[in-house]
Scaffold this motif. Structure first.
Motif, mmCIF file in Angstrom:
data_model
loop_
_atom_site.group_PDB
_atom_site.id
_atom_site.type_symbol
_atom_site.label_atom_id
_atom_site.label_comp_id
_atom_site.label_asym_id
_atom_site.label_seq_id
_atom_site.Cartn_x
_atom_site.Cartn_y
_atom_site.Cartn_z
ATOM 1 N N ARG A 1 0.345 -0.758 0.099
ATOM 2 C CA ARG A 1 -0.531 -0.152 -0.238
ATOM 3 C C ARG A 1 0.675 1.367 -0.626
ATOM 4 N NH1 ARG A 1 -4.186 -2.736 4.454
ATOM 5 N NH2 ARG A 1 -4.767 -4.215 3.472
ATOM 6 N N GLY A 2 0.578 2.078 -0.247
ATOM 7 C CA GLY A 2 1.002 3.595 0.122
ATOM 8 C C GLY A 2 2.112 3.585 -1.210
ATOM 9 N N LYS A 3 1.651 2.229 -2.089
ATOM 10 C CA LYS A 3 2.806 3.789 -3.866
ATOM 11 C C LYS A 3 2.279 3.714 -5.192
ATOM 12 C CE LYS A 3 5.880 -0.450 -1.594
ATOM 13 N NZ LYS A 3 6.356 -2.270 -1.277
ATOM 14 N N GLY A 4 1.510 3.677 -4.827
ATOM 15 C CA GLY A 4 0.496 3.934 -6.088
ATOM 16 C C GLY A 4 -0.310 2.537 -6.606
ATOM 17 N N ASN A 5 0.085 1.594 -6.192
ATOM 18 C CA ASN A 5 -0.596 0.506 -6.678
ATOM 19 C C ASN A 5 -2.057 0.252 -6.897
ATOM 20 O OD1 ASN A 5 1.718 -0.455 -7.290
ATOM 21 N ND2 ASN A 5 2.132 -1.161 -4.934
ATOM 22 N N GLY A 6 -2.766 1.432 -5.637
ATOM 23 C CA GLY A 6 -4.086 0.980 -6.199
ATOM 24 C C GLY A 6 -4.926 1.745 -6.525
ATOM 25 N N THR A 7 -4.107 2.782 -7.385
ATOM 26 C CA THR A 7 -4.445 3.378 -8.081
ATOM 27 C C THR A 7 -4.443 3.644 -9.509
ATOM 28 O OG1 THR A 7 -3.958 5.696 -6.452
ATOM 29 C CG2 THR A 7 -4.378 6.780 -8.713
ATOM 30 N N GLU A 8 -3.477 2.781 -9.589
ATOM 31 C CA GLU A 8 -3.163 2.532 -10.541
ATOM 32 C C GLU A 8 -4.234 1.474 -11.412
ATOM 33 O OE1 GLU A 8 0.460 2.780 -13.485
ATOM 34 O OE2 GLU A 8 0.282 -0.140 -13.050
ATOM 35 N N ARG B 1 -14.069 6.433 7.197
ATOM 36 C CA ARG B 1 -13.036 6.598 8.140
ATOM 37 C C ARG B 1 -11.800 6.106 6.688
ATOM 38 N NH1 ARG B 1 -13.476 2.915 13.130
ATOM 39 N NH2 ARG B 1 -14.779 2.424 10.730
ATOM 40 N N ASN B 2 -12.603 5.254 5.801
ATOM 41 C CA ASN B 2 -11.351 5.106 4.420
ATOM 42 C C ASN B 2 -10.601 6.181 3.942
ATOM 43 O OD1 ASN B 2 -9.463 3.735 3.626
ATOM 44 N ND2 ASN B 2 -10.788 2.041 3.102
ATOM 45 N N LEU B 3 -9.792 6.877 4.296
ATOM 46 C CA LEU B 3 -9.032 8.102 3.468
ATOM 47 C C LEU B 3 -8.729 7.652 2.544
ATOM 48 C CD1 LEU B 3 -8.425 10.744 6.237
ATOM 49 C CD2 LEU B 3 -10.845 10.294 5.267
ATOM 50 N N GLN C 1 -10.687 6.348 -0.335
ATOM 51 C CA GLN C 1 -11.255 7.571 -0.802
ATOM 52 C C GLN C 1 -10.266 8.501 -2.074
ATOM 53 O OE1 GLN C 1 -13.891 9.649 1.877
ATOM 54 N NE2 GLN C 1 -13.531 7.883 3.223
ATOM 55 N N LYS C 2 -9.525 8.308 -1.379
ATOM 56 C CA LYS C 2 -8.325 9.455 -2.236
ATOM 57 C C LYS C 2 -7.843 9.053 -3.728
ATOM 58 C CE LYS C 2 -5.288 13.182 -1.778
ATOM 59 N NZ LYS C 2 -3.858 12.616 -0.812
ATOM 60 N N VAL C 3 -8.037 7.263 -3.370
ATOM 61 C CA VAL C 3 -7.630 6.476 -4.437
ATOM 62 C C VAL C 3 -9.283 6.745 -6.083
ATOM 63 C CG1 VAL C 3 -7.704 4.037 -5.935
ATOM 64 C CG2 VAL C 3 -7.001 4.914 -3.955
ATOM 65 N N GLU D 1 -11.487 8.952 -6.117
ATOM 66 C CA GLU D 1 -10.906 10.609 -6.263
ATOM 67 C C GLU D 1 -9.628 11.360 -7.146
ATOM 68 O OE1 GLU D 1 -10.833 12.796 -2.847
ATOM 69 O OE2 GLU D 1 -13.196 12.008 -2.080
ATOM 70 N N LYS D 2 -8.782 10.766 -6.997
ATOM 71 C CA LYS D 2 -7.749 10.792 -8.016
ATOM 72 C C LYS D 2 -8.287 9.739 -9.520
ATOM 73 C CE LYS D 2 -3.275 10.471 -7.059
ATOM 74 N NZ LYS D 2 -2.375 9.769 -6.727
ATOM 75 N N THR D 3 -9.088 9.135 -9.156
ATOM 76 C CA THR D 3 -8.920 8.249 -10.420
ATOM 77 C C THR D 3 -10.539 8.701 -11.642
ATOM 78 O OG1 THR D 3 -8.457 6.434 -9.139
ATOM 79 C CG2 THR D 3 -9.571 5.715 -11.254
HETATM 80 C C1 LIG Z 1 -7.546 1.318 -0.035
HETATM 81 C C2 LIG Z 1 -6.275 0.879 -0.901
HETATM 82 C C3 LIG Z 1 -6.583 0.073 -1.931
HETATM 83 C C4 LIG Z 1 -5.144 1.352 -1.411
HETATM 84 O O1 LIG Z 1 -4.290 1.660 -1.968
HETATM 85 P P1 LIG Z 1 -2.978 2.403 -2.429
HETATM 86 O O2 LIG Z 1 -1.860 1.694 -3.399
HETATM 87 O O3 LIG Z 1 -2.381 2.051 -0.671
HETATM 88 O O4 LIG Z 1 -2.939 4.190 -2.535
HETATM 89 P P2 LIG Z 1 -2.155 4.704 -4.180
HETATM 90 O O5 LIG Z 1 -1.281 4.443 -2.601
HETATM 91 O O6 LIG Z 1 -2.583 4.089 -4.551
HETATM 92 O O7 LIG Z 1 -2.029 6.045 -2.940
HETATM 93 C C5 LIG Z 1 -3.530 6.653 -3.076
HETATM 94 C C6 LIG Z 1 -3.604 8.294 -2.482
HETATM 95 O O8 LIG Z 1 -3.905 7.941 -1.165
HETATM 96 C C7 LIG Z 1 -3.084 8.722 -0.239
HETATM 97 N N1 LIG Z 1 -3.126 7.472 1.012
HETATM 98 C C8 LIG Z 1 -2.497 6.610 1.206
HETATM 99 N N2 LIG Z 1 -2.648 5.412 2.407
HETATM 100 C C9 LIG Z 1 -3.165 7.187 3.362
HETATM 101 C C10 LIG Z 1 -4.551 6.767 4.568
HETATM 102 N N3 LIG Z 1 -4.163 5.885 5.604
HETATM 103 N N4 LIG Z 1 -4.336 8.104 4.429
HETATM 104 C C11 LIG Z 1 -4.738 8.918 3.752
HETATM 105 N N5 LIG Z 1 -4.438 8.944 2.637
HETATM 106 C C12 LIG Z 1 -3.855 7.972 2.305
HETATM 107 C C13 LIG Z 1 -1.670 8.291 -0.377
HETATM 108 O O9 LIG Z 1 -0.919 9.396 -0.087
HETATM 109 C C14 LIG Z 1 -2.351 9.018 -2.482
HETATM 110 O O10 LIG Z 1 -2.451 10.402 -2.088
HETATM 111 P P3 LIG Z 1 -1.190 10.929 -3.124
HETATM 112 O O11 LIG Z 1 -1.379 10.111 -4.506
HETATM 113 O O12 LIG Z 1 -2.000 12.703 -3.071
HETATM 114 O O13 LIG Z 1 -0.108 11.011 -2.367
HETATM 115 C C15 LIG Z 1 -4.946 0.162 -0.234
HETATM 116 O O14 LIG Z 1 -4.815 1.056 1.138
HETATM 117 C C16 LIG Z 1 -6.057 -1.199 0.963
HETATM 118 O O15 LIG Z 1 -5.612 -2.076 0.451
HETATM 119 N N6 LIG Z 1 -6.401 -0.984 1.578
HETATM 120 C C17 LIG Z 1 -7.265 -2.056 2.377
HETATM 121 C C18 LIG Z 1 -8.688 -2.483 1.908
HETATM 122 C C19 LIG Z 1 -9.429 -1.524 1.817
HETATM 123 O O16 LIG Z 1 -9.414 -0.712 2.266
HETATM 124 N N7 LIG Z 1 -10.282 -1.825 0.378
HETATM 125 C C20 LIG Z 1 -10.805 -0.329 -0.054
HETATM 126 C C21 LIG Z 1 -11.829 -0.703 0.259
HETATM 127 S S1 LIG Z 1 -14.083 0.235 -0.272
#
Ligand SMILES: CC(C)(COP(=O)(O)OP(=O)(O)OC[C@H]1O[C@@H](n2cnc3c(N)ncnc32)[C@H](O)[C@@H]1OP(=O)(O)O)[C@@H](O)C(=O)NCCC(=O)NCCS
Length: 185
Positions: free
Chosen positions: A95-102, A127-129, A132-134, A136-138
């Motif tokens: 997580r936090g490496k852009g994988n989810g957004t892509e 609460r799952n910021l 939500q960010k993913v 909105e970015k998409t």
């Molecule tokens: C939700 C999830 C898929 C996001 O994927 P990810 O690869 O971590 O997200 P990204 O790295 O693409 O980050 C997207 C943005 O979110 C931000 N972000 C990541 N983790 C964050 C956190 N815990 N709180 C706030 N923002 C966060 C990143 O900084 C990025 O924003 P930026 O580009 O402006 O810096 C991943 O965290 C996950 O698998 N979570 C557990 C399962 C889950 O909640 N699934 C969704 C169910 S609805």
């Protein structure tokens, strides 16, 4: 195989089910904002066998082929018609490496390129910021809050409903080569 720059999406096969069962049964895989689930491998296999095209699961793979998560599309039957929704989750270390957004960008491209649909939706705990960010970015827009609709951590929680419409998507962000193929150019 749907190819991105960081990750690829590959349709889930029977061979992926043991790993999928391992993920599903690890509470940290879905994180603190999703319902806790414990499902036997037998149940998962049965579900896979009877699954229809209304639910398609993809494994998210890194470029070296390692499996880091999954993303799926499913159909919700609603009085207003059928609604296409997506869900996704990544292993904590990825997580936090852009994988989810892509992964979500690829999925949205795929759905609008392959299906005659007007909208794609997603639902996430308020609460799952990160989720939500993913979204909105998409290009998803928040439609509103569904009050007390998720049961998480022993409590009913509010969730945000997001959607992206075909006219907002406009064109593929990642699957541009496939779009050219689709048009025969
Ligand atoms: C939700 C999830 C898929 C996001 O994927 P990810 O690869 O971590 O997200 P990204 O790295 O693409 O980050 C997207 C943005 O979110 C931000 N972000 C990541 N983790 C964050 C956190 N815990 N709180 C706030 N923002 C966060 C990143 O900084 C990025 O924003 P930026 O580009 O402006 O810096 C991943 O965290 C996950 O698998 N979570 C557990 C399962 C889950 O909640 N699934 C969704 C169910 S609805």
């Amino acid at each position: 195989m749907l190819e991105g720059k960081l990750v690829n999406l590959r349709v889930m096969e029977k061979e992926d089910l043991p790993l999928f069962a391992e993920w599903i049964n690890k509470p940290e895989f879905f994180g603190e904002y999703n319902p806790l689930r414990q499902i036997s491998r037998t149940e998962i296999e049965k579900d896979y066998e009877k699954s229809t095209l209304e639910l398609t699961g993809f494994i998210i793979e890194k470029k070296d082929g390692s499996k880091i998560g999954y993303i799926c599309q499913f159909i919700l039957v609603h009085p207003a018609g059928k609604l296409l929704e997506i869900g996704y989750s990544l292993a904590p270390s990825e997580r936090g490496k852009g994988n989810g957004t892509e992964a979500v960008e690829i999925m949205v491209d795929y759905l609008f390129l392959s299906k005659d649909i007007m909208r794609v939706q997603a639902c996430t705990d308020t609460r799952n910021l990160a989720s939500q960010k993913v979204l909105e970015k998409t290009g998803f827009k928040k439609e509103g809050t569904m009050r007390k609709c998720l049961f998480v951590g022993g409590q009913l929680r509010d969730a945000c409903l997001y959607s992206v419409l075909r006219e907002e998507w406009k064109e593929p962000k990642i699957l541009t080569k496939l779009a050219r193929n689709t048009c025969g150019k």
